[in-house]
Design an enzyme around this catalytic site. Structure first.
Site, short mmCIF file in Angstrom:
data_model
loop_
_atom_site.label_atom_id
_atom_site.label_comp_id
_atom_site.label_asym_id
_atom_site.label_seq_id
_atom_site.Cartn_x
_atom_site.Cartn_y
_atom_site.Cartn_z
N ASP A 86 -36.41 -89.97 40.44
CA ASP A 86 -36.79 -89.42 39.14
C ASP A 86 -35.55 -88.82 38.48
OD1 ASP A 86 -38.32 -88.40 37.10
OD2 ASP A 86 -39.82 -87.51 38.41
N HIS A 144 -44.66 -96.98 32.97
CA HIS A 144 -44.24 -95.65 32.50
C HIS A 144 -42.94 -95.70 31.71
CE1 HIS A 144 -43.99 -91.29 32.61
NE2 HIS A 144 -42.81 -91.34 33.19
C1 HEM Z 1 -46.05 -86.78 37.55
C2 HEM Z 1 -45.59 -87.18 36.38
C3 HEM Z 1 -44.41 -88.08 36.19
C4 HEM Z 1 -43.74 -88.86 37.09
C5 HEM Z 1 -44.03 -89.03 38.57
C6 HEM Z 1 -42.67 -89.52 36.37
C7 HEM Z 1 -41.76 -90.39 36.95
C8 HEM Z 1 -40.78 -91.07 36.26
C9 HEM Z 1 -39.87 -92.00 36.86
C10 HEM Z 1 -39.85 -92.39 38.33
C11 HEM Z 1 -39.05 -92.47 35.89
C12 HEM Z 1 -37.95 -93.54 36.04
C13 HEM Z 1 -36.65 -92.99 36.44
C14 HEM Z 1 -36.03 -92.08 35.43
O1 HEM Z 1 -35.45 -92.52 34.43
O2 HEM Z 1 -36.17 -90.89 35.62
C15 HEM Z 1 -39.44 -91.81 34.67
C16 HEM Z 1 -38.83 -91.99 33.46
C17 HEM Z 1 -39.16 -91.32 32.32
N1 HEM Z 1 -40.20 -90.42 32.16
FE1 HEM Z 1 -41.49 -89.84 33.59
N2 HEM Z 1 -42.71 -89.13 35.05
C18 HEM Z 1 -43.75 -88.25 34.91
C19 HEM Z 1 -44.12 -87.62 33.74
C20 HEM Z 1 -43.50 -87.78 32.54
C21 HEM Z 1 -43.88 -87.12 31.32
C22 HEM Z 1 -45.02 -86.11 31.18
C23 HEM Z 1 -43.01 -87.53 30.35
C24 HEM Z 1 -42.92 -87.16 28.88
C25 HEM Z 1 -43.92 -86.75 28.16
C26 HEM Z 1 -42.09 -88.46 30.96
C27 HEM Z 1 -41.04 -89.07 30.31
C28 HEM Z 1 -40.16 -89.95 30.89
C29 HEM Z 1 -39.04 -90.54 30.17
C30 HEM Z 1 -38.63 -90.26 28.73
C31 HEM Z 1 -38.42 -91.42 31.07
C32 HEM Z 1 -37.19 -92.30 30.79
C33 HEM Z 1 -37.64 -93.55 30.11
C34 HEM Z 1 -36.49 -94.47 29.79
O3 HEM Z 1 -36.11 -95.25 30.69
O4 HEM Z 1 -35.97 -94.39 28.67
N3 HEM Z 1 -42.41 -88.60 32.28
N4 HEM Z 1 -40.48 -90.95 34.93
#
Ligand code: HEM
Length: 394
Positions: free
Chosen positions: A212, A304
């Protein structure tokens, strides 16, 4: 009394006497690793408060306070001067003034703390005109099942460190000095990795197993400055930021039933190294398999990262989430998730459109549930002799 240091030296000496050279080396390197953690200090003074543009520490505590009814701007300034002094000392591994347990100030261990203010503080003190641009209560998202005991608050002190004892001692000092002014509304503790477990950075493995933090803006870049730090609006907030804090529970029992390919499709990245998916693949997620009977091409539309990716240039955030774990129930299910924290200069333009999209549709929603929520405007940094948020309360 045998001190820990004395014990180590004594044991190493007897190991050497027995001719166990490798044992001596192991003890010596354990001791130097300890010393390194203890000595590593983050800078307290500077244009921004500490603990945001920083690699994740091992343990953390978000502490939210409600003001006592008698507290006015002058009292806030007194509270902030106490806290400023405390953090400046704790971050260097020193005890706070009149510390009842100075022996627990064991070292800096990258201790950090910063202070932010919820929308209710501005209302209570009649300071609405000092709210940073774009800051305010969040709308209700349709995925939310928020609990009051994890939500809201007038003031936040967010502490983190690489050592749990250092963290506990520091937090206790800060809370003790806050009690004339406020009551504790909630505290939520979490963790990431201990130093050395993963390469330095804000990426960590959350408890679903994913890396993450990959697509975050990089520290020390103009990009990071633009995404995170407030550069216009009320003076006290310049160099500050807006924090969106969400407690997001993970349904690990059902998540564990998915195979690796499906888990990767939900996010759009590989579990092994966080790289984006490429190539063609079968899916065992029923919705996806039905829609793509001949196999799925790369990242699903509702993955996601596709849904979270910016749709306009300014729509980016800096994510710095910690994991939480609150124990097993009788059936062996673990109460776990993320203390999800995102920082941005303007949450109206940055966090809210992303969260609206994800609330609408995101494959991840099936396994995650927001159960706590709070927002805080984080004041800018301080120079020696200044008090955190002094321009807001003076
Ligand atoms: C338990 C909840 C969540 C989990 C497990 C999760 C997990 C992840 C993972 C594994 C990634 C891909 C790796 C990275 O770029 O960090 C990611 C990307 C991202 N997440 Fe989450 N996330 C969660 C909640 C959220 C929430 C609530 C938001 C915003 C409202 C969010 C916004 C983003 C964004 C903006 C990216 C990058 C997207 C891109 O590649 O441009 N995430 N998240």
């Amino acid at each position: 009394m045998v001190t820990r240091r004395g014990f180590l030296a004594g044991t190493a000496a007897s190991a050497a006497a027995a001719g166990l050279a490798s044992g001596v080396t192991a003890f010596a390197s354990a001791a130097s690793a300890e010393t390194q953690t203890a000595k590593r200090a983050l800078e307290f003074y500077g244009p921004h408060q500490m603990g945001i543009e920083a690699d994740l520490q091992a343990v953390t505590n978000f502490i939210s306070f409600d003001l006592k009814p008698s507290v006015d701007k002058a009292a806030m300034l007194r509270w902030m001067s106490l806290i400023t002094d405390d953090i400046s000392r704790l971050s260097q591994g020193d005890p706070v003034l009149a510390d009842p347990s100075p022996e627990l100030a064991l070292g800096a261990a990258r201790f950090s703390a910063y202070v932010g203010f919820g929308p209710s503080l501005f209302r209570k003190l009649g300071l609405e005109d000092q709210m940073p641009i774009g800051f305010g209560e969040l709308p209700k998202f349709k995925i939310d099942q928020l609990k009051p005991e994890f939500s809201g608050g007038d003031v936040l002190i967010h502490v983190a460190a690489d050592d749990p004892v250092v963290l506990s001692h520091g937090a206790r000092g800060l809370v003790r000095d806050s009690m004339p002014f406020a009551t504790v509304r909630w505290t939520q503790s979490g963790f990431a990795h201990t130093p050395g477990m993963v390469p330095a950075g804000v990426t960590h493995r959350n408890l679903m197993g994913q890396i993450d933090g990959t697509a975050n803006p990089k520290f020390g870049t103009e990009d990071f400055d633009n995404v995170v730090w407030i550069s216009d609006g009320p003076e006290w907030a310049i160099g500050g930021t807006q924090l969106v804090f969400r407690r997001i529970a993970m349904q690990l029992d059902t998540w564990d039933q998915l195979g690796t390919p499906s888990k990767e499709e939900v996010i759009g990245r590989r579990l092994s190294n966080g790289a984006p998916l490429t190539g063609e693949r079968e899916s065992d997620i029923p919705d996806l398999a039905a829609r793509h009977p001949n196999g799925l091409k790369v990242i699903p539309d509702f993955a996601h990262i596709r849904r979270a990716a910016p749709e306009s240039e300014g729509e980016r955030i800096f994510r710095r989430p910690f994991s939480y774990e609150a124990g097993f129930n009788a059936q062996g299910s673990l109460d776990v998730g993320l203390l999800w924290a995102a920082y941005q200069a303007n949450m109206q333009n940055q966090f809210i459109p992303i969260q609206n999209r994800l609330a609408e549709v995101d494959l991840l929603n099936k396994w995650t549930l927001p159960i706590g929520s709070a927002v805080f405007a984080v004041a800018g940094g301080v120079r020696p002799g200044e008090v955190i948020a002094q321009r807001l309360f003076f």
